[in-house]
Design a protein around this motif. Structure first.
Motif, mmCIF file in Angstrom:
data_model
loop_
_atom_site.group_PDB
_atom_site.id
_atom_site.type_symbol
_atom_site.label_atom_id
_atom_site.label_comp_id
_atom_site.label_asym_id
_atom_site.label_seq_id
_atom_site.Cartn_x
_atom_site.Cartn_y
_atom_site.Cartn_z
ATOM 1 N N ALA A 21 -2.974 -3.228 -0.980
ATOM 2 C CA ALA A 21 -2.530 -1.986 -0.419
ATOM 3 C C ALA A 21 -3.176 -1.444 0.284
ATOM 4 O O ALA A 21 -4.376 -0.745 -0.312
ATOM 5 C CB ALA A 21 -1.686 -1.098 -1.457
ATOM 6 N N THR A 22 -2.935 -0.994 1.697
ATOM 7 C CA THR A 22 -4.019 0.101 2.563
ATOM 8 C C THR A 22 -3.410 0.996 2.890
ATOM 9 O O THR A 22 -2.324 0.768 3.724
ATOM 10 C CB THR A 22 -4.536 -0.968 3.730
ATOM 11 O OG1 THR A 22 -5.267 -2.225 3.136
ATOM 12 C CG2 THR A 22 -5.577 -0.386 4.693
ATOM 13 N N SER A 33 -7.736 1.565 0.263
ATOM 14 C CA SER A 33 -7.504 0.108 0.206
ATOM 15 C C SER A 33 -7.783 -0.376 -1.506
ATOM 16 O O SER A 33 -8.723 -0.088 -1.961
ATOM 17 C CB SER A 33 -8.515 -0.701 1.020
ATOM 18 O OG SER A 33 -7.802 -2.166 1.061
ATOM 19 N N ILE A 34 -6.772 -0.981 -1.975
ATOM 20 C CA ILE A 34 -6.856 -1.329 -3.478
ATOM 21 C C ILE A 34 -5.830 -2.578 -3.508
ATOM 22 O O ILE A 34 -4.910 -2.909 -2.979
ATOM 23 C CB ILE A 34 -6.308 -0.340 -4.029
ATOM 24 C CG1 ILE A 34 -6.533 -0.367 -5.628
ATOM 25 C CG2 ILE A 34 -4.765 0.288 -3.998
ATOM 26 C CD1 ILE A 34 -6.346 0.824 -6.461
ATOM 27 N N ASN A 35 -6.615 -3.317 -4.652
ATOM 28 C CA ASN A 35 -5.576 -4.512 -4.971
ATOM 29 C C ASN A 35 -4.572 -3.840 -5.955
ATOM 30 O O ASN A 35 -4.982 -3.174 -7.097
ATOM 31 C CB ASN A 35 -6.694 -5.474 -5.765
ATOM 32 C CG ASN A 35 -7.454 -6.044 -4.802
ATOM 33 O OD1 ASN A 35 -7.261 -6.675 -3.950
ATOM 34 N ND2 ASN A 35 -8.823 -6.348 -5.355
ATOM 35 N N ILE A 36 -3.176 -4.549 -5.822
ATOM 36 C CA ILE A 36 -2.132 -4.015 -6.624
ATOM 37 C C ILE A 36 -1.803 -5.454 -7.433
ATOM 38 O O ILE A 36 -1.764 -6.401 -6.642
ATOM 39 C CB ILE A 36 -1.429 -2.912 -5.906
ATOM 40 C CG1 ILE A 36 -0.686 -3.787 -4.843
ATOM 41 C CG2 ILE A 36 -2.011 -1.984 -5.652
ATOM 42 C CD1 ILE A 36 0.475 -2.985 -4.358
ATOM 43 N N GLY A 37 -1.013 -5.089 -8.544
ATOM 44 C CA GLY A 37 0.033 -6.015 -8.995
ATOM 45 C C GLY A 37 1.428 -5.962 -8.669
ATOM 46 O O GLY A 37 1.581 -5.123 -7.592
ATOM 47 N N GLU A 39 3.850 -4.519 -9.985
ATOM 48 C CA GLU A 39 4.176 -2.980 -9.980
ATOM 49 C C GLU A 39 2.938 -2.093 -9.970
ATOM 50 O O GLU A 39 2.140 -2.246 -10.973
ATOM 51 C CB GLU A 39 5.221 -2.737 -11.266
ATOM 52 C CG GLU A 39 6.333 -3.511 -11.090
ATOM 53 C CD GLU A 39 7.148 -2.939 -12.353
ATOM 54 O OE1 GLU A 39 7.387 -1.775 -12.846
ATOM 55 O OE2 GLU A 39 8.022 -4.122 -12.977
ATOM 56 N N HIS A 40 2.985 -1.037 -9.214
ATOM 57 C CA HIS A 40 1.624 -0.226 -9.363
ATOM 58 C C HIS A 40 1.994 1.058 -8.779
ATOM 59 O O HIS A 40 2.933 1.435 -7.864
ATOM 60 C CB HIS A 40 0.583 -0.834 -8.485
ATOM 61 C CG HIS A 40 -0.702 -0.286 -8.394
ATOM 62 N ND1 HIS A 40 -1.618 -0.779 -9.263
ATOM 63 C CD2 HIS A 40 -1.231 0.725 -7.872
ATOM 64 C CE1 HIS A 40 -2.663 -0.139 -9.171
ATOM 65 N NE2 HIS A 40 -2.570 0.865 -8.316
ATOM 66 N N LYS A 41 1.476 2.223 -9.565
ATOM 67 C CA LYS A 41 1.686 3.570 -9.060
ATOM 68 C C LYS A 41 0.499 3.642 -8.256
ATOM 69 O O LYS A 41 -0.765 3.947 -8.936
ATOM 70 C CB LYS A 41 1.851 4.254 -10.159
ATOM 71 C CG LYS A 41 2.140 5.681 -10.077
ATOM 72 C CD LYS A 41 2.194 6.552 -11.322
ATOM 73 C CE LYS A 41 3.383 6.393 -11.976
ATOM 74 N NZ LYS A 41 3.632 7.070 -12.962
ATOM 75 N N LEU A 42 0.095 4.163 -7.030
ATOM 76 C CA LEU A 42 -0.887 4.626 -6.370
ATOM 77 C C LEU A 42 -1.040 6.172 -6.463
ATOM 78 O O LEU A 42 -0.154 6.986 -6.134
ATOM 79 C CB LEU A 42 -0.718 4.238 -4.641
ATOM 80 C CG LEU A 42 -0.817 2.580 -4.433
ATOM 81 C CD1 LEU A 42 -0.299 2.460 -2.800
ATOM 82 C CD2 LEU A 42 -2.046 2.356 -4.808
ATOM 83 N N ILE A 54 1.326 2.426 5.028
ATOM 84 C CA ILE A 54 0.868 1.640 3.853
ATOM 85 C C ILE A 54 1.261 0.141 4.428
ATOM 86 O O ILE A 54 2.372 -0.295 4.831
ATOM 87 C CB ILE A 54 1.451 2.023 2.536
ATOM 88 C CG1 ILE A 54 0.844 1.249 1.486
ATOM 89 C CG2 ILE A 54 2.978 1.735 2.545
ATOM 90 C CD1 ILE A 54 1.132 1.464 0.089
ATOM 91 N N ASN A 55 0.021 -0.636 4.347
ATOM 92 C CA ASN A 55 0.258 -1.977 4.581
ATOM 93 C C ASN A 55 0.170 -2.762 3.196
ATOM 94 O O ASN A 55 -0.815 -2.566 2.480
ATOM 95 C CB ASN A 55 -0.824 -2.428 5.422
ATOM 96 C CG ASN A 55 -0.824 -2.142 7.056
ATOM 97 O OD1 ASN A 55 0.600 -1.759 7.389
ATOM 98 N ND2 ASN A 55 -1.888 -1.626 7.815
ATOM 99 N N LEU A 56 1.068 -3.696 2.882
ATOM 100 C CA LEU A 56 0.941 -4.477 1.858
ATOM 101 C C LEU A 56 0.885 -5.890 2.192
ATOM 102 O O LEU A 56 1.742 -6.464 3.056
ATOM 103 C CB LEU A 56 2.363 -4.365 1.065
ATOM 104 C CG LEU A 56 2.478 -3.042 0.555
ATOM 105 C CD1 LEU A 56 4.114 -2.974 0.148
ATOM 106 C CD2 LEU A 56 1.619 -2.681 -0.205
#
Length: 70
Positions: A21-22, A33-37, A39-42, A54-56
């Motif tokens: 997620a960027t 920019s973070i690696n997510i599963g 389901e994720h709460k940013l 947000i780019n996924l």
């Protein structure tokens, strides 16, 4: 969701994949920019109020969404 965002943006992916997620501001600057599963709460409490993108990106996933930070 939710949109607009106060502090946390919930991301739910259709597949049980990991993704990157960027978060980008409206000037094109990468903020986060973070690696997510699946389901994720940013935590976006550090962002100033305004519009963001947000780019996924992941296996078979390439999505772009706009959101507003209160």
């Amino acid at each position: 969701w939710p949109n607009p965002v106060e502090d946390n943006l919930n991301v739910l992916l259709n597949q049980n994949n990991n993704a990157i997620a960027t978060v980008i501001d409206m000037h094109g600057k990468e903020i986060l920019s973070i690696n997510i599963g699946s389901e994720h709460k940013l935590d976006l409490s550090c962002l100033k109020s305004g519009k963001y993108i947000i780019n996924l990106n992941g296996d078979g996933l390439n999505q772009t969404h706009k959101f507003i930070k209160k």
